[in-house]
Design a protein around this motif. Sequence first.
Motif, mmCIF file in Angstrom:
data_model
loop_
_atom_site.group_PDB
_atom_site.id
_atom_site.type_symbol
_atom_site.label_atom_id
_atom_site.label_comp_id
_atom_site.label_asym_id
_atom_site.label_seq_id
_atom_site.Cartn_x
_atom_site.Cartn_y
_atom_site.Cartn_z
ATOM 1 N N ASP A 63 26.952 53.303 70.067
ATOM 2 C CA ASP A 63 27.714 52.635 69.008
ATOM 3 C C ASP A 63 28.660 53.645 68.357
ATOM 4 N N ILE A 64 29.658 53.094 67.713
ATOM 5 C CA ILE A 64 30.556 53.902 66.875
ATOM 6 C C ILE A 64 30.429 53.364 65.453
ATOM 7 N N LYS A 65 29.797 54.139 64.591
ATOM 8 C CA LYS A 65 29.509 53.707 63.233
ATOM 9 C C LYS A 65 30.528 54.298 62.248
ATOM 10 N N GLN A 66 30.964 53.432 61.320
ATOM 11 C CA GLN A 66 31.838 53.916 60.253
ATOM 12 C C GLN A 66 31.007 54.299 59.038
ATOM 13 N N SER A 67 31.443 55.326 58.350
ATOM 14 C CA SER A 67 30.779 55.779 57.126
ATOM 15 C C SER A 67 31.520 55.186 55.924
ATOM 16 N N PHE A 68 30.822 54.364 55.130
ATOM 17 C CA PHE A 68 31.436 53.722 53.967
ATOM 18 C C PHE A 68 31.133 54.482 52.678
ATOM 19 N N SER A 69 30.967 55.758 52.794
ATOM 20 C CA SER A 69 30.734 56.569 51.595
ATOM 21 C C SER A 69 31.995 56.613 50.743
#
Length: 625
Positions: A63-69
């Motif tokens: 998977d390619i996960k985005q960081s919503f920090s």
Amino acid sequence: MGFNTGLSGLRAAAVDLDVTGNNIANASTVGFKGSRVQFGDLYASGFLSGGSNTVGDGVNVQDIKQSFSQGNISFTDSGLDMAIEGDGFFILNNGGETRYSRAGQFTIDKDGFVVNNQSMRVQGYTADGDGNLSGIRGDLEVATDNLAPRRTTNLRSDLNLDSRQSVLESRVRDVGPLAFGSVSGEQFSVTYSDGTPAYPVDLSGLTTARQAADKLTAAPGLSASATTTAQVPLTDADIAAAGGAFTFDLSVNGAPLQLDTSNVSTLDDLRAAINRSSDTAISAAIVDDGSGNDVLRVTHNQGENLDITYTGGSVSETGDINVTGDRTIANVNPVGASGTNFVTEYGQSPIRITNEFSAQDQRTYNHATSTSIFDSLGNSHELTQFFVKEPSPGNGVGVSEWSVYLQIDGEMAAGTDTTPFTARFDQNGTLQSIDGNPNGEILISDWVPKDKNGQPNGADGPPAPGAAVVTPIPEPPTSSAFVLNLGETTQYGAAFGVDDQRQNGYTTGRLSGLDVSGEGTLFARYTNGQSKALGQVALAAFNNTNGLSPVGDTSWVETFESGQAIIGQPGTGTLGGIKASSVEESNVDLSAELVNLIIAQRNYQANAKTIETSDAVTQTIINLR
């Protein structure tokens, strides 16, 4: 074979390089969220058990996960730029498709809608014409037309009236003329409201009106004067008929007055002879006796007795008394049964103000303050409030009173030209009532808005005759009536001051700017100093933020994995607040990405080496003979 293993490693390393490169490319993109690749190993497996090959088949990109920090928030010079501080996404309408974004670079399009750089309309809660926010969600729109004027229906004045001020007005009672014979011998006492001891007056044993006037003047607060007037029924014909034998003798308090009447042949000659007398207190004039006949009137302006004897008759007068009593007098009371005539005359005499209130004379009022009010057309008018301290009612303990006069554009209003309002304060300086109203409200219902020439200017005027006017004025107003609220006015021993003065009217205004609050409310500022809410930005949150699908332009769309959007106002629930004139920067750590770039490069080189080694081994086998 090692070829497949190395090839999977090359593919994984290439994806890692792509993701890292994308992060680096968007390091300055507002609202961008960085991504990272998640890898997994590959092993052969059977239907019910693991395969016999436990060496492994390489690597797989899971998977390619985005960081919503949270990204850093930086300030801008654009009033419509917004940054979300906390959880949530802006909601955008992309031609009917709903998108979500953290990029808050907004502007206004040609139709007045708030849009982002891709002309997607920002969604929010709309407001009505009065700026009241609703729960209806739609495209946020900035109305660029003029703000319509609003008439004044309520004016609140919070003042302090200086309790140390003195009473300015002088109120008197004029008593008289009183015939000397009607009050001679009377006895009475004068009492005072300011604490002055009672003063006895005894008019017994007096022989002239002047003596009675002197007795009355000796009482504090009383001022008396006496005059004696004798009307002599003589005509020119009477003098002519007597010929040279005409006689005229005049005595003042029993003392003869020397008159030369030797050359008197007419009534006017007699008048001139009396006026030439050495007694300057004596004067004579020719008057009409009410029947068309000219007769002689003789006056002694000090109130001495007059005795007149003339050819054919005589006249005797004891005089009249005129009395003025000032406002400190509480009452005049007879002693026993004596003094009835004077007491009755004093009690029935009306009060006269010697220095009555005048807006043009600053000496006739203690305090004044002005403010602007507006008619239905948005024209400004000046309302001035005048305050005049009055004597304390009763014994003056524990209560104070002030008269309130009102003037609009130089004309008296609310009937205060004849009857001012009365503000009463208690011993603590707190307003008790205004004309009995404990709310301290004054209703002005007789105002006709006029232009600078004093003519009605076409705005709404007073209510129709007989129409009931209630307070507060209901919306929408239909007349020029408004309420002046003095409920917070005080009377302390301090200088006069206006603590607060506000009214709800304003003239028309043009849009001059926009502001955004921490709750995401858009406020329009107008040239008339007013501001009005145009709407409030709506935010959306998701149970699984990572389930959102990126669709470019720094925006995402809802998916089955993300769940449905939870929409609300900024700062409510788990939703973050709004920072105005700010944007959220990319959350990409450029230093970390450069290190990741090196790592991905090494990984790619290492996997390529695996293929190279496998090739060499294979070539060795092929070369066996």
